[in-house]
Write an enzyme that holds these catalytic residues in place. Structure first.
Site, PDB file in Angstrom:
ATOM      1  CB  ALA A  33      -0.918  -0.007   1.212  1.00  0.00           C
ATOM      2  NE  ARG A  49     -19.464 -10.117  19.968  1.00  0.00           N
ATOM      3  CZ  ARG A  49     -19.007  -9.806  18.749  1.00  0.00           C
ATOM      4  NH1 ARG A  49     -18.037 -10.509  18.208  1.00  0.00           N
ATOM      5  NH2 ARG A  49     -19.518  -8.811  18.081  1.00  0.00           N
ATOM      6  CD  GLU A 129     -13.101  -7.837  -5.415  1.00  0.00           C
ATOM      7  OE1 GLU A 129     -13.943  -8.687  -5.741  1.00  0.00           O
ATOM      8  OE2 GLU A 129     -12.468  -7.168  -6.240  1.00  0.00           O
ATOM      9  CB  ILE A 136     -13.836 -14.937  -6.004  1.00  0.00           C
ATOM     10  CG1 ILE A 136     -14.058 -16.357  -5.487  1.00  0.00           C
ATOM     11  CG2 ILE A 136     -13.402 -14.935  -7.463  1.00  0.00           C
ATOM     12  CD1 ILE A 136     -15.170 -17.111  -6.222  1.00  0.00           C
ATOM     13  CE  LYS A 205     -23.272 -12.885  -2.424  1.00  0.00           C
ATOM     14  NZ  LYS A 205     -23.236 -14.258  -1.899  1.00  0.00           N
ATOM     15  N   GLY A 310     -17.136 -16.490   4.705  1.00  0.00           N
ATOM     16  CA  GLY A 310     -16.199 -16.899   5.751  1.00  0.00           C
ATOM     17  C   GLY A 310     -15.329 -15.742   6.194  1.00  0.00           C
TER      18      GLY A 310
HETATM   19  N1  HSE Z   1     -24.955 -16.200   2.545  1.00  0.00           N
HETATM   20  C1  HSE Z   1     -24.039 -16.094   1.444  1.00  0.00           C
HETATM   21  C2  HSE Z   1     -23.739 -17.466   0.899  1.00  0.00           C
HETATM   22  C3  HSE Z   1     -22.730 -15.451   1.804  1.00  0.00           C
HETATM   23  O1  HSE Z   1     -24.301 -18.462   1.351  1.00  0.00           O
HETATM   24  O2  HSE Z   1     -22.970 -17.540  -0.041  1.00  0.00           O
HETATM   25  C4  HSE Z   1     -22.841 -13.979   1.933  1.00  0.00           C
HETATM   26  O3  HSE Z   1     -23.381 -13.404   0.797  1.00  0.00           O
END
Ligand code: HSE
Length: 456
Positions: A33, A49, A129, A136, A205, A310
């Site tokens: 960067a 938390r 992104e 990805i 998406k 994830g």
């Molecule tokens: N819930 C989505 C999935 C992930 O199962 O791919 C976040 O968009």
């Protein structure tokens, strides 16, 4: 040089991943960067938390607006999700002159036009992104790597939950409801999985990819959305026998007008279960993995594969945006990569005004399954109706009564399943033919229709 300062709104799974990866890889990230990147302030309702995740060196508050109001913060990461408070906070951050990084596909697919316009007016960047296909780098690939191309079409497995469910259904021969319960037990599916299983998440998406690929505004309200809840193990099995797998695909295509086929020019934008040839690489994407195929006129077909969700995979995308902003924030706004790949003033010209086509104008091929009375002339009648509609048949499979389950043998009328694959036709024409076929007295159950994409 003083590190760029980042404020994080919401430290759940992805927020914690972002904090940890930034810290772990800080030296390499800084070398890339050109400057350190530090999360110095976090807002989360569960302050204790949040503090336990980031340690005592980072200020944690329960009020997101305190982060936005902090003049030291250069970039705000929004990881709250949804269209409600997240929208207000993103707009407030932009108004305060902060650059924004978000993983919020729902927000951008529905309110993107307003948000990107506000960001352009203020001269700040909104980077996303992580909103599409998690780790990805598909936004970067579409917006920059493929910038030489006239993109023709995109087809993606962009929801891991449904891909996991479909993989399990195929592997174990189970129906949707059974696998969904198992997916929830294992934590793959949310307690309320509606957005995933009804195709809404994938459509968010696909809407973003469509805008970037074709230079049109984000138009989630024009997307056709159909989930996987009605899919049965029977059709997955028949598809397999015919050399296909069924996947939930997000598809967007450029379509030229064709007077012969009677099709209008526009952009297809649709999410629905699709048969795809088993031999395609994307047909073999299993479990919760994501993959996107992009076809461009110069590059041909390209495939992007990886984890679509994830903690650290999504953090990988969030941090890539932080690095981009760190590199570009001193650049004149007019010389930065446009939010949606195309210069915004071109959205009211040529391609930018191409309509998203209604589903009736979409061109695709089909898998049909008809439970019919096993009598002479039934197949001829059905194929005759397709021929009259100008729909060309690609393959026909008939499963005998004793193969279609106990119901076939035990019923008063002997029954059989007719499975028909068609060539491409306009969806409105298929709808009309389906209505006629359904009205035949020898067609005993609602016809199953699943679209088919060759992705050649
Ligand atoms: N819930 C989505 C999935 C992930 O199962 O791919 C976040 O968009």
């Amino acid at each position: 040089m003083k590190p760029i300062q980042v404020g994080l709104l919401g430290i759940g799974v992805v927020g914690a991943g972002t904090f940890n990866v930034l810290k772990r890889n800080q030296e390499e990230i800084q070398r890339r960067a050109g400057r350190g990147i530090e999360i110095t302030m976090v807002a989360d309702l569960d302050v204790a938390r949040a503090q336990s995740i980031v340690g005592s060196g980072v200020q944690v508050v329960n009020d997101a607006r305190a982060v936005i109001a902090n003049p030291e913060i250069d970039i705000v990461i929004e990881l709250i999700g949804g269209y409600g408070i997240a929208k207000a906070l993103v707009l407030e951050a932009i108004a305060a002159g902060k650059h924004v990084v978000t993983a919020n596909k729902a927000l951008l697919a529905v309110h993107g036009t307003e948000i990107f316009a506000a960001a352009s007016a203020k001269g700040v960047m909104v980077a996303f992104e992580a909103a599409v296909a998690g780790g990805i780098p598909i936004i970067k690939a579409l917006r920059e790597g493929l910038t030489a191309n006239r993109i023709q079409w995109i087809a993606g497995i962009i929801n891991g939950t449904t891909n996991f469910i479909l993989s399990e259904m195929r592997d174990k021969g189970l129906d949707f409801g059974v696998v969904l319960k198992e997916a929830q037990r294992l934590g793959y599916a949310e307690a309320d999985p509606t957005f995933d299983i009804e195709g809404v998440d994938a459509a968010h998406k696909a809407t973003l990819m469509s805008a970037i690929a074709f230079g049109i505004p984000v138009q989630f309200d024009k997307a056709y959305v159909e989930g996987i809840t009605k899919l049965g193990a029977t059709d997955i099995k028949y598809a397999e026998q015919l050399g296909y797998r069924i996947k939930l695909l997000g598809i967007t295509k450029r379509r030229a007008a064709d007077a012969v086929k009677g099709t209008a020019a526009g952009i297809e934008l649709r999410v629905h279960p699709s048969l795809i040839p088993s031999k395609r690489l994307i047909a073999n994407v299993e479990g919760a993995m994501n993959a996107v195929v992009v076809n461009g006129d110069a590059v041909g077909t390209t495939l992007y594969y990886g984890k679509g969700a994830g903690s650290e995979p999504t953090a990988s995308a969030v941090i890539a945006d932080l690095v981009d902003i760190t590199r570009l924030h001193t650049v004149d706004a007019a010389n930065r990569v446009p939010h949606l790949a195309f210069q915004p003033h071109t959205f009211d010209k040529a391609m930018g005004t191409l309509p998203v086509l209604p589903m009736g104008d979409v061109v695709t091929s089909y898998y049909l399954r008809l439970r019919v009375a096993d009598q002479a002339g039934v197949l001829a009648k059905v194929t005759g109706l397709l021929a009259e509609a100008g729909i060309s048949i690609d393959a026909v499979l008939q499963r005998e009564a004793d193969e279609v389950g106990g119901e076939g043998g035990a019923a008063a009328v002997a029954q059989t399943d007719l499975i028909i694959l068609t060539h491409d036709c306009v969806e409105a024409r298929m709808n009309a033919a389906l209505a006629q076929m359904q009205a035949l007295p020898t067609v005993l159950q609602p016809i199953v229709r699943i679209r088919k994409e060759e992705l050649a």
